[in-house]
Design a protein around this motif. Sequence first.
Motif, mmCIF file in Angstrom:
data_model
loop_
_atom_site.group_PDB
_atom_site.id
_atom_site.type_symbol
_atom_site.label_atom_id
_atom_site.label_comp_id
_atom_site.label_asym_id
_atom_site.label_seq_id
_atom_site.Cartn_x
_atom_site.Cartn_y
_atom_site.Cartn_z
ATOM 1 N N PRO A 68 2.758 0.425 -12.080
ATOM 2 C CA PRO A 68 1.891 1.624 -12.672
ATOM 3 C C PRO A 68 0.779 0.957 -13.417
ATOM 4 N N ILE A 69 -0.375 1.424 -13.595
ATOM 5 C CA ILE A 69 -1.637 0.751 -14.317
ATOM 6 C C ILE A 69 -1.832 1.669 -15.625
ATOM 7 N N LEU A 70 -2.640 1.246 -16.500
ATOM 8 C CA LEU A 70 -3.100 1.864 -17.572
ATOM 9 C C LEU A 70 -2.032 2.066 -18.312
ATOM 10 N N GLY A 71 -1.277 0.982 -18.884
ATOM 11 C CA GLY A 71 -0.283 1.000 -19.721
ATOM 12 C C GLY A 71 0.918 2.042 -19.234
ATOM 13 N N GLY A 72 1.007 2.002 -17.851
ATOM 14 C CA GLY A 72 2.160 2.823 -17.065
ATOM 15 C C GLY A 72 1.825 4.376 -17.142
ATOM 16 N N ALA A 73 0.592 4.846 -17.492
ATOM 17 C CA ALA A 73 0.257 6.168 -17.620
ATOM 18 C C ALA A 73 -0.120 6.718 -16.210
ATOM 19 N N PHE A 74 -0.587 5.614 -15.125
ATOM 20 C CA PHE A 74 -0.884 6.088 -13.792
ATOM 21 C C PHE A 74 -0.162 5.517 -12.907
ATOM 22 N N VAL A 75 0.426 6.109 -11.847
ATOM 23 C CA VAL A 75 1.213 5.546 -11.096
ATOM 24 C C VAL A 75 0.870 5.900 -9.608
ATOM 25 N N VAL A 76 0.925 5.142 -8.362
ATOM 26 C CA VAL A 76 0.414 5.351 -7.445
ATOM 27 C C VAL A 76 1.496 5.270 -6.095
ATOM 28 N N ASP A 77 2.741 5.927 -6.580
ATOM 29 C CA ASP A 77 3.570 5.932 -5.702
ATOM 30 C C ASP A 77 3.465 6.920 -4.294
ATOM 31 N N ASN A 78 4.384 6.775 -3.274
ATOM 32 C CA ASN A 78 4.218 7.810 -2.101
ATOM 33 C C ASN A 78 4.206 8.803 -2.559
ATOM 34 N N PHE A 79 4.789 9.497 -3.454
ATOM 35 C CA PHE A 79 4.874 10.740 -4.055
ATOM 36 C C PHE A 79 3.513 11.290 -4.431
ATOM 37 N N ALA A 80 2.701 10.306 -5.347
ATOM 38 C CA ALA A 80 1.663 10.565 -5.507
ATOM 39 C C ALA A 80 0.364 10.782 -4.364
ATOM 40 N N LEU A 81 0.697 9.686 -3.584
ATOM 41 C CA LEU A 81 -0.220 9.673 -2.396
ATOM 42 C C LEU A 81 -0.206 11.041 -1.558
ATOM 43 N N PHE A 82 1.081 11.386 -1.594
ATOM 44 C CA PHE A 82 1.442 12.906 -0.790
ATOM 45 C C PHE A 82 0.338 13.739 -1.379
ATOM 46 N N PHE A 83 0.712 13.994 -2.713
ATOM 47 C CA PHE A 83 -0.058 15.060 -3.311
ATOM 48 C C PHE A 83 -1.588 14.936 -3.315
ATOM 49 N N LYS A 84 -1.923 13.528 -3.377
ATOM 50 C CA LYS A 84 -3.407 13.344 -3.336
ATOM 51 C C LYS A 84 -3.904 13.804 -2.000
ATOM 52 N N ALA A 85 -3.202 13.506 -1.168
ATOM 53 C CA ALA A 85 -3.690 13.848 0.282
ATOM 54 C C ALA A 85 -3.957 15.444 0.301
ATOM 55 N N LEU A 86 -2.809 16.238 -0.279
ATOM 56 C CA LEU A 86 -2.783 17.495 -0.094
ATOM 57 C C LEU A 86 -3.858 18.131 -0.914
ATOM 58 N N VAL A 87 -4.195 17.736 -2.077
ATOM 59 C CA VAL A 87 -5.330 17.782 -3.039
ATOM 60 C C VAL A 87 -6.729 17.987 -2.240
ATOM 61 N N LEU A 88 -6.800 16.845 -1.640
ATOM 62 C CA LEU A 88 -8.185 16.539 -1.114
ATOM 63 C C LEU A 88 -8.235 17.343 0.055
ATOM 64 N N LEU A 89 -7.161 17.606 0.937
ATOM 65 C CA LEU A 89 -7.104 18.820 1.883
ATOM 66 C C LEU A 89 -7.632 20.140 1.587
ATOM 67 N N SER A 90 -6.913 20.445 0.479
ATOM 68 C CA SER A 90 -7.448 21.850 0.230
ATOM 69 C C SER A 90 -8.832 21.564 -0.574
ATOM 70 N N LEU A 91 -9.263 20.577 -0.954
ATOM 71 C CA LEU A 91 -10.678 20.533 -1.775
ATOM 72 C C LEU A 91 -11.624 20.595 -0.477
ATOM 73 N N ALA A 92 -11.422 19.804 0.518
ATOM 74 C CA ALA A 92 -12.289 19.774 1.882
ATOM 75 C C ALA A 92 -12.318 21.136 2.605
ATOM 76 N N LEU A 93 -11.124 21.911 2.488
ATOM 77 C CA LEU A 93 -11.321 23.276 3.039
ATOM 78 C C LEU A 93 -12.110 23.923 2.263
ATOM 79 N N THR A 94 -11.904 23.917 0.933
ATOM 80 C CA THR A 94 -12.651 24.831 -0.146
ATOM 81 C C THR A 94 -14.021 24.462 0.162
ATOM 82 N N VAL A 95 -14.537 23.495 0.194
ATOM 83 C CA VAL A 95 -15.977 22.958 0.367
ATOM 84 C C VAL A 95 -16.605 23.602 1.766
#
Lengths: 483, 516
Positions: A68-95
């Motif tokens: 984790p970076i930023l003193g442990g405040a920000f983590v990029v595990d697989n779980f986070a990546l899954f949600f990032k992908a999902l968020v970007l998917l909904s963002l792209a669809l919305t645009v």
Amino acid sequence: MTFAFHASDWLLLAPELFLTAMGLLLLGLSVALGKTKEDFLAFLATVSVGITGALVAFVATRPERATPILGGAFVVDNFALFFKALVLLSLALTVLASARYVGAAPYPGGEYYALLLFSGVGMLFMASGNNLISIYVALELMALSSYVLAGYFKAEPKSTEAALKYFILGAFSSGVLLYGLSLVYGAGGVMGLPELAKLLASASRSNLLMLGILLILAGLLFKIAAVPFHVWTPDVYEGSPTPVTAFFSVGPKVAAYAILARIFYVAFAKFHADWGFVVALVSAATMVLGNVAALLQSNVKRMLAYSSIANAGYALLGVLGFRTEWGLWGILIYLLAYTFMNFGAFTLIILLESKGYAGESVSDFNGLAKRSMPAAVVMLLFLLSLAGIPPTAGFIGKYYLFTAAMKAGYAWLAILAVVMSAVSLFYYFRIAAAMFFTEGSPAKLKSSYALSAVIAVCAVGTLVIGVVPQPFLEVLKSCVLGR
Amino acid sequence: MDALLRDHLVSVVVFLPLAGAVLLLLLPRSAASAARNIAFGVSVLDLIVSVPLWTRFLVGVPGFQLRERIDWIPQLGITYNVGLDGISLLLVMLTTVLTPVSLLFSLTHVEKEVRGYSVAFLVLETGMLGSLVALDLALFYVFWEVMLVPMYFIIGIWGGPRRIYASMKFFLFTMSGSLLMFLAILFVAIRHHTATGAWSFALEDLTRMTFTGRVETYLFLAFALAFAIKVPVFPLHTWLPDAHTEAPTAGSIILAGVMLKLGAYGYLRFALPLFPDAAMRFAPWLGVLGVIGVIYGAMVAYAQHDMKRLVAYSSVSHLGLVVIGIGAFTTMSLSGSILQMVNHGLSTGALFLLVGVLYERRHTRELDAYGGIAAVVPVTTALFLIATLSSIGLPGLNGFVGEFTILLGTWLSPHRWWSAAAATGVILSAIYMLTLVQRVFWNPLVVEENRKLTDVRPSEFVAAATLVVLMVWIGVRPNDVLDRIRPAVESLQKSVAARQVALHESARPEISEVRR
């Protein structure tokens, strides 16, 4: 706890930083270009989301993300990546779904897309939030942008009303959440979730801690529109511009579930017995109220608002199932399915919008099969999936959620969920009956490439997850937290 | 191609109609007449392909044959797992016969949205066939649900005046039942996973599980409810008269001919072997509901003025008999029930078809609108009479063999009075059916319009005559069918008995003492 930046930190933050920069650029360009070049802005926003997606994919390959970076405040595990992908998917669809809508509206489009992207940045941070403070700040970034988006049609009273309601209730719930966070911090003295989990593992239950957990739960339940924190949903969904409603129904909810899962699965799992009961009651109430209220609606946006409340109730079964990995898997696959099917259904409302703004009744769907058979068939697919009928994505999602609930010993809740799914057939099939069985306006349906693309993506997603779920389930398995 | 037909015959039969439906969707919308011919052609082709199922099926061999197994969702242990025993074989053949028959009738009588209509029927056929061959509970559930949607549209788009109400009622009734069944399937699979550490939905794996007491009762009830709604067992039958009255003729043929049978089939295939103890405990209830259904259905049928509603209620009555045979659970009564499912499919299919023939000409189904038309339409009359006689169990036709086997088999069980009560139902059925024939075909011809009625067209004749030929065949050579049923029935009984003994000896010795 030190917040020293390393070079690798910048690397892992690349998607968020890029999206922020593009948001600012859009804001500036909007002033420079004016109302006429909005298609270009939409195009630019789409490309930004696409590049951000590529950056996320790039980050996924980096070995640096193990720590984790930023003193442990920000983590990029697989779980986070899954949600990032999902968020970007909904963002792209919305645009994509917004382009025609925003272009026709008499308001500047640049700020619309910029706000959408800022909200997206907030959600990306939420997915990675690993610390009470960073989670809260990310949530607020997302929420504040959403309030403004709800009121984007500022001359329309309903839109303004939606924004105000959303803001007041949202601010209140954020306060509740923050209060809960402060109590938990008071009880434990640490901010990072892993540290908190370690500390709580040996801690005994105290009233202070329990109150903190409850308040955090309440704050998050507001974001996912669970009963009794749901009252804002129908009004906000009805009043907001439809692409924004579609966005609200997936994006912010998905991100809120990411936080809910991270906090409760990682830090509070030990006290499952204490909060589990509350979540079970909330889930039951949400399913019943959402489905029964949806029966009474004649406005499709309100109907889908209540349907999405009901869906929040189903997804809470996954939270209850946090005793086993099935709960986590259930939430992940259900949210993926839900993003496709719910966004698809809303996109059809956008397609059908006949009166320009907020007058979407079930009768607008009358005779859709005559006007455009593909549109009617695709809408039917989304409805079947929302109702959880195989072989669609919604079925696979419910399959996991029900399994999670039964494995956690909540068989009665699974039975209730099934009964409520039967109730939901009533209103979903009212739309189906309107589309196929009644005569309607003979006007030709006007679609655009962007809208068709959104609908196609949603339909393919809904169908493919339902028919060949295996690859998606493989991905799920690797999405365990902390890896 | 040869290899495909050799190794994947069952899959070819199941998915051929679906392939036809996809083909139709690629056609331009304007090619309506081509659409119906293609749909009919595909269903005939499916019938031809399904004939080797009948010939390659080894008579007298218990267990499932012509099996295929492919992993579908390995992570969840869900497989594409299909195969046939005598019971499924018969119903599969019934399906592949009735679908072209109903599409043949539709060739001349459906004008609206022909392409959609054809697609719906072909998808429906795949759903029905898939449910009949699936040996994996998850796969079965998928096919079971797939079947509902096209029927919903067939009633809702091409039905009569109250079609929207009827289609909604049909959909909600059947769907509510099957959702609970879905939960029960999940529960059983989770138990299997807990016990063995492996996920599986295969019938063979899950039947190895034993459930006791209240859990078994609840699980059994969840399955039984889904199937009872479909049959329909009294008092869950209320959707049926509406659905039948409003459905287009071809929809009624398929609904009565095949879909109702799937309820009884599901009970025999899944509910009984999975929960033998509870099934045996509830068998008396089932029999009693069957008896009520027989008599109630018959009496209500007698009171009808609408021909289609009359035939619909006669279905409630006749399927009551099937339910009695299952409840009695002797080899003979079970065989009779399965045979009677086929018989009912043929005779009721023919009756609905011929009612449809009259309706297409006069656009009314009121009994009083007809009368004395035997001389005007002699061929229709003859066909209708044969179907009626088959339906009321005249010796020499199929209905007799089925009813007689059920009644005799039930008499040999501890529940003799069911047999006696059901026999009155058989008599009642003769009364209302013959009254129907008399009022429509004989009696004086008073309505002038009826003089201008035209007799069956060639396509209608072929459709009805096919069913009549099968009625006579089963009536004369019932053993062709019964020989295929018996091993399946015996192995079903054996497995239930074996598991009951095992259950009682291991878990509850004191109860097995009492029972003996």
